[in-house]
Design an enzyme around this catalytic site. Structure first.
Site, PDB file in Angstrom:
ATOM      1  N   PRO A 113      10.015  19.198  21.321  1.00 14.30           N
ATOM      2  CA  PRO A 113      10.964  18.665  20.639  1.00 14.30           C
ATOM      3  C   PRO A 113      12.215  19.224  20.804  1.00 14.30           C
ATOM      4  O   PRO A 113      12.752  20.236  20.238  1.00 14.30           O
ATOM      5  CB  PRO A 113      10.462  19.063  19.438  1.00 14.30           C
ATOM      6  CG  PRO A 113       9.582  19.960  19.365  1.00 14.30           C
ATOM      7  CD  PRO A 113       9.133  20.350  20.816  1.00 14.30           C
TER       8      PRO A 113
ATOM      9  N   ASP B 299      14.247  24.535  21.297  1.00 17.61           N
ATOM     10  CA  ASP B 299      13.060  23.839  20.947  1.00 17.61           C
ATOM     11  C   ASP B 299      12.735  24.033  19.478  1.00 17.61           C
ATOM     12  O   ASP B 299      12.818  25.124  18.821  1.00 17.61           O
ATOM     13  CB  ASP B 299      11.953  24.797  21.748  1.00 17.61           C
ATOM     14  CG  ASP B 299      10.479  24.365  21.387  1.00 17.61           C
ATOM     15  OD1 ASP B 299      10.297  23.703  20.569  1.00 17.61           O
ATOM     16  OD2 ASP B 299       9.639  24.701  22.363  1.00 17.61           O
ATOM     17  N   HIS B 300      12.744  22.820  18.645  1.00 16.20           N
ATOM     18  CA  HIS B 300      12.694  22.766  17.427  1.00 16.20           C
ATOM     19  C   HIS B 300      11.178  23.531  16.929  1.00 16.20           C
ATOM     20  O   HIS B 300      11.433  23.703  15.451  1.00 16.20           O
ATOM     21  CB  HIS B 300      12.817  21.576  16.888  1.00 16.20           C
ATOM     22  CG  HIS B 300      13.495  21.174  15.469  1.00 16.20           C
ATOM     23  ND1 HIS B 300      13.365  22.363  14.623  1.00 16.20           N
ATOM     24  CD2 HIS B 300      14.393  20.390  15.000  1.00 16.20           C
ATOM     25  CE1 HIS B 300      14.019  21.940  13.561  1.00 16.20           C
ATOM     26  NE2 HIS B 300      14.638  20.804  13.715  1.00 16.20           N
ATOM     27  N   ARG B 301      10.395  23.815  17.534  1.00 16.84           N
ATOM     28  CA  ARG B 301       9.313  24.264  16.985  1.00 16.84           C
ATOM     29  C   ARG B 301       9.415  25.902  16.834  1.00 16.84           C
ATOM     30  O   ARG B 301       8.498  26.426  16.321  1.00 16.84           O
ATOM     31  CB  ARG B 301       8.364  24.172  17.979  1.00 16.84           C
ATOM     32  CG  ARG B 301       7.552  22.872  18.298  1.00 16.84           C
ATOM     33  CD  ARG B 301       6.555  22.675  19.684  1.00 16.84           C
ATOM     34  NE  ARG B 301       7.201  23.126  20.793  1.00 16.84           N
ATOM     35  CZ  ARG B 301       6.855  23.214  21.890  1.00 16.84           C
ATOM     36  NH1 ARG B 301       5.481  23.168  22.086  1.00 16.84           N
ATOM     37  NH2 ARG B 301       7.283  23.677  23.100  1.00 16.84           N
TER      38      ARG B 301
ATOM     39  N   VAL C 222      13.032  27.177  16.737  1.00 15.02           N
ATOM     40  CA  VAL C 222      14.364  27.572  16.360  1.00 15.02           C
ATOM     41  C   VAL C 222      14.612  26.374  15.414  1.00 15.02           C
ATOM     42  O   VAL C 222      14.238  25.154  15.393  1.00 15.02           O
ATOM     43  CB  VAL C 222      15.352  27.549  17.518  1.00 15.02           C
ATOM     44  CG1 VAL C 222      16.828  27.369  16.942  1.00 15.02           C
ATOM     45  CG2 VAL C 222      15.360  28.533  18.443  1.00 15.02           C
TER      46      VAL C 222
END
Ligand code: CAO
Length: 573
Positions: free
Chosen positions: A371, A545-547, A549
């Site tokens: 993501p 990476d939104h997982r 950060v």
């Protein structure tokens, strides 16, 4: 006696069967009926359950051992309340369920051998007529679930070809056709429960006739399971106008998704696990003896797919990176457009370069599995540029030429040190934080994009980083980078500064967590509170990476990076 012994029960004609899994270890508390080991012959695999409960004192077998009836499997600690549940002999020897009984336990029954004394008979001929293939006498396997249907109407089946797989709690087995011909109609589906005599399919005989059934081992009063070559049982009465044929022998179960003839080598428990997790077992590489798939292999496969490190064939076939025209498309999307371009004008076809063939799927994987979010920002590098120009001038005679990218690498290290979650990789639900700072930079080559890595940038000065970057960029253009040159990166920078542009969305170089995109700096008017000043502004695009950060942390990372680029002395802090 301080220990109760648990032995292999009567497993009939199964002689010298190999232990392929030991499911318990010393210290484990086992319950009655809990599977202890899995054994496997060339035709079936089965689990042997405990007839007692207690704590395992000592294992007496290991994977690869061959066992027979009576082989000692393990001892249970009597001092820890071990007790037989069904039967024990007067020596205190515990025997797995079924031994003392007149028939073997259901878990151990091989379906090709009827437990009843019903006489076996040659399977009926299928000389051009329609034959009903039914489930043979499968002993205590009553109401077992069909877990796979391996053929469909219209398929031509050979004698011995598996039609369905059935499974109990403890064993799975295939039921093959005893007759050759074309499947007219299937009478079962996955999930149905079948028992002896259940109709599996009608087969239009090809005239080849069913396999001749050998002598009826089942006529023996012994309840022992027989080897796979054992004959079929007598056929039940034929239905109106058709004969009923019994399958001949059971074969090991396999995954239904790809009845290709190559059967994944795995125990029933592993097959069950794979089905529960939706793992295509035929795509899992077995690490056990003879390539057998272990529980760890299944778990590793799931991890690899979830982390994006691997794709299932289904994903690969349906992915948007599937060759145009392959009909692929991400689940839920319409297929890739199929266009005859030549209809509209002249065309030429060109193969993708080797690098593009390799990097394309990796980029696609990273794009669809991570993501991504990209934060765009601007850094005022007026003073840094002046310093860079002065540095180059001072070192001109030494042939040193430092570009902004070397400063960006050094500044990024400072930001990674301040925000360690960016210097990390996801591993399942853990974050691997790296204490080293190896920075990759995207290099444009005639054959495509590569990302060489400069190691230990925290320990190197900007000039050394610049020199190494020059060497690696030359190696890249000459096609001489080694895998080592491109491995171990923590964070990447993609600079289009030498070309142009404002902002872009760089794709994260998995398993890294973020990538910095840089475009060409331009002089812009910046308000200083009193007047507009001409300042050199560098556009930055940080994809993360939104997982791992979140937006606030990414914004702080950029703010810090911009501070460092605005006053490079901060690198020293
Ligand atoms: N703003 C303004 N000028 C810049 C600049 C920036 N951000 N970055 C570099 N420049 C200037 C350099 O100073 C140099 O100027 P001179 O010719 O006057 O000395 C010129 O642009 C060319 O620089 P360079 O590209 O040769 O050197 P570099 O260190 O900046 O980059 C390398 C090296 C190998 C990374 C680069 O050549 C390259 O391949 N970039 C492409 C990366 C890429 O394709 N990324 C996209 C990935 S996604 O598809």
């Amino acid at each position: 006696m301080a220990a109760l012994e648990v032995k292999v029960p009567d497993i009939g004609d199964f002689k010298d069967v190999e232990i392929i899994e030991v499911l318990v270890k010393a210290g484990d508390r086992v319950k009655a009926e809990q599977s202890l080991v899995t054994v496997e012959s060339d035709k079936a695999s089965m689990e042997i359950p405990s007839s007692a409960e207690g704590v395992v004192k000592e294992l007496k077998v290991k994977v690869g051992d061959k066992v027979n009836e009576g082989s000692l499997l393990l001892t249970l600690d009597e001092t820890d309340g071990a007790r037989p549940v069904e039967s024990s002999d007067d020596k205190g020897v515990l025997i797995a369920p079924g031994v003392a009984a007149s028939r073997p336990p259901p878990e151990l029954v091989n379906p090709q051998t009827p437990l009843s004394a019903a006489p076996a008979a040659a399977a009926p001929r299928a000389a051009g007529g329609e034959v009903e293939v039914v489930v043979p006498d499968i002993g205590d396997f009553d109401e077992v679930a069909v877990i796979e249907v391996l053929v469909k109407p219209g398929d031509t089946v050979a004698v011995e070809q598996s039609l369905i797989t059935v499974e109990s709690d403890k064993a799975s087995m295939e039921i093959p056709s005893s007759t050759a011909g074309v499947v007219k109609a299937l009478k079962v589906k996955v999930g149905d429960k079948v028992s002896k005599g259940s109709l599996i399919a009608t087969v239009q005989g090809s005239g080849g006739g069913p396999a001749a059934a050998p002598a009826p081992a089942a006529a023996s009063p012994s309840p022992s399971p027989a080897p796979a070559s054992a004959p079929a049982a007598a056929a039940p009465a034929a239905g109106a106008g058709s004969e009923r044929a019994l399958p001949t022998a059971a074969l090991p179960a396999h995954e239904p998704t790809a009845p290709t003839g190559t059967l994944p080598h795995a125990s029933p428990a592993i097959r069950k696990l794979a089905r529960e997790l939706g793992v295509p077992l035929d795509e899992v590489k077995g690490s056990g003896p003879k390539g057998r798939i272990t529980q760890e292999d299944v778990h590793d496969f799931v991890k690899a797919v979830l982390s994006g490190a691997a794709r299932t064939k289904a994903q690969a076939g349906k992915g948007a990176s599937a060759a145009p025209g392959a009909g692929g498309g991400l689940a839920g999307l319409v297929p890739w457009p199929q266009v005859d371009f030549a209809k509209f004008g002249a065309i030429e076809k060109k193969d993708l370069s080797r690098i593009k063939k390799i990097s394309g799927p990796a980029l696609h994987r990273n794009w669809v599995t991570i993501p991504h979010v990209t934060n765009h920002d601007d850094a005022d590098i007026t003073d840094l540029e002046a310093f860079r120009v002065a540095t180059n001038k001072e070192n001109e005679k030494a042939g040193v030429k430092v570009t902004m990218l070397a400063f960006l690498i050094k500044a990024s290290v400072a930001a990674l040190q301040k925000f360690p979650d960016f210097n990390a990789s996801l591993d399942g639900d853990q974050l691997v934080l790296k204490k080293y700072f190896h920075i990759g930079f995207a290099a444009d080559t005639p054959n495509g994009l590569v990302v060489p890595v400069i190691r230990d940038c925290d320990k190197k000065g900007v000039i050394q980083i610049s020199n190494e970057m020059g060497e690696l960029a030359k190696k890249a253009r000459d096609g001489k980078l080694t895998p080592t040159d491109m491995s171990g990166g923590c964070f990447s920078i993609s600079s289009l500064g030498g070309i142009g542009g404002r902002y872009f969305t760089p794709i994260i170089n998995a398993p890294e967590v973020a990538i910095l995109g840089v475009c060409r700096s331009t002089i812009e008017p910046v308000w200083d509170g009193k007047a507009f000043q001409p300042r050199l502004i560098l556009p930055l695009s940080l994809s993360w990476d939104h997982r791992v950060v979140d937006g606030a942390m990414a914004a702080r990372f950029n703010v810090f990076l911009i501070q460092v680029l605005g006053d490079f002395r901060r690198v020293l802090l």
